[in-house]
Design a protein around this motif. Structure first.
Motif: not given
Length: 237
Positions: A96-108, A113-118
């Motif tokens: 793979h010649s590229s990596l976009d972490l957009a999905n990872l950061f959207r998930f985080l 937003q759902q969990d402020t305890q961790h």
């Protein structure tokens, strides 16, 4: 004292992010060590999870694979067995010649937003020197960078640099710098980013350094890779 202890003794949600590109198929640690980068990564991350769980089961673990994007394959769970099972089954895929972490950061961001305890932490193993990871979703990246309870740890596995680096091309140094950019500049030393070439011992030392809680461990600049020979066991107590 108790309030301060509660502030740093916060359970973690740790997302293991593993490169499965063909770069992980290399055998980087010398002829005496049989196995690919991916196989050694599996062993190190399994041990990391086991050690992280040993004092408490409050931490949660998830798993993402890195191709040209980040794909979540195991959601966060305090039962790490499924995560470790899926980790053990990972296989090297195409180049793979590229990596976009957009999905990872959207998930985080959703998790934030759902969990402020961790505390939320990414533990990433990346093996490409010809392409640096990016995040096309600048808004999600900015939200996570602003969060004092977000940490981005990474180990970059790469071949030894034998020639003078060309600043106009992507190389091990530019990849290292790009990994640093996933945290705010004032918090660089709070997240750990390591480079590893041919030393298996150094790889395991780096992986072990990630076991400490990010709110309790020292800045990366103070981390030692070995114990000085002049120190005795009594002096270390």
């Amino acid at each position: 004292m108790l309030a301060a202890a509660r502030h740093v003794n916060v359970p973690e949600k740790i997302l293991l992010a593993v490169d499965v590109s063909s770069h992980m198929d290399a055998k980087p640690f010398g002829s005496k060590n049989v196995g690919s980068r991916l196989e050694y990564t599996k062993r190190a991350l399994r041990r990391f999870v086991e050690l992280r769980q040993s004092p408490t089961t409050a931490h949660q673990f998830g798993l993402a694979v890195l191709t040209d994007t980040a794909t979540l394959v195991e959601p966060f769970s305090s039962d790490a067995s499924e995560c470790l099972h899926t980790l053990s089954a990972l296989a090297v895929q195409d180049r793979h010649s590229s990596l976009d972490l957009a999905n990872l950061f959207r998930f985080l961001v959703e998790q934030q937003q759902q969990d402020t305890q961790h505390v939320h932490r990414v533990v990433m193993v990346y093996a490409r020197s010809d392409s640096k990871p990016t995040c096309s979703d600048k808004q999600s990246l900015a939200k996570m960078r602003e969060d004092p309870r977000f940490f981005f740890d990474a180990i970059h596995l790469h071949d030894p640099v034998t020639t003078k680096l060309d600043p106009s091309t992507c190389n091990a140094q530019t990849v290292f710098e790009s990994l640093r950019e996933f945290v705010a500049p004032e918090r660089y030393d709070k997240s750990y980013v390591f480079n590893v070439t041919t030393s298996l011992k150094r790889f395991y030392h780096n992986a072990a350094a990630l076991v400490g809680h990010p709110l309790q461990r020292p800045p990366q600049s103070l981390v030692r890779h070995s114990i000085p020979k002049e120190r005795t066991g009594d002096q270390l107590l």
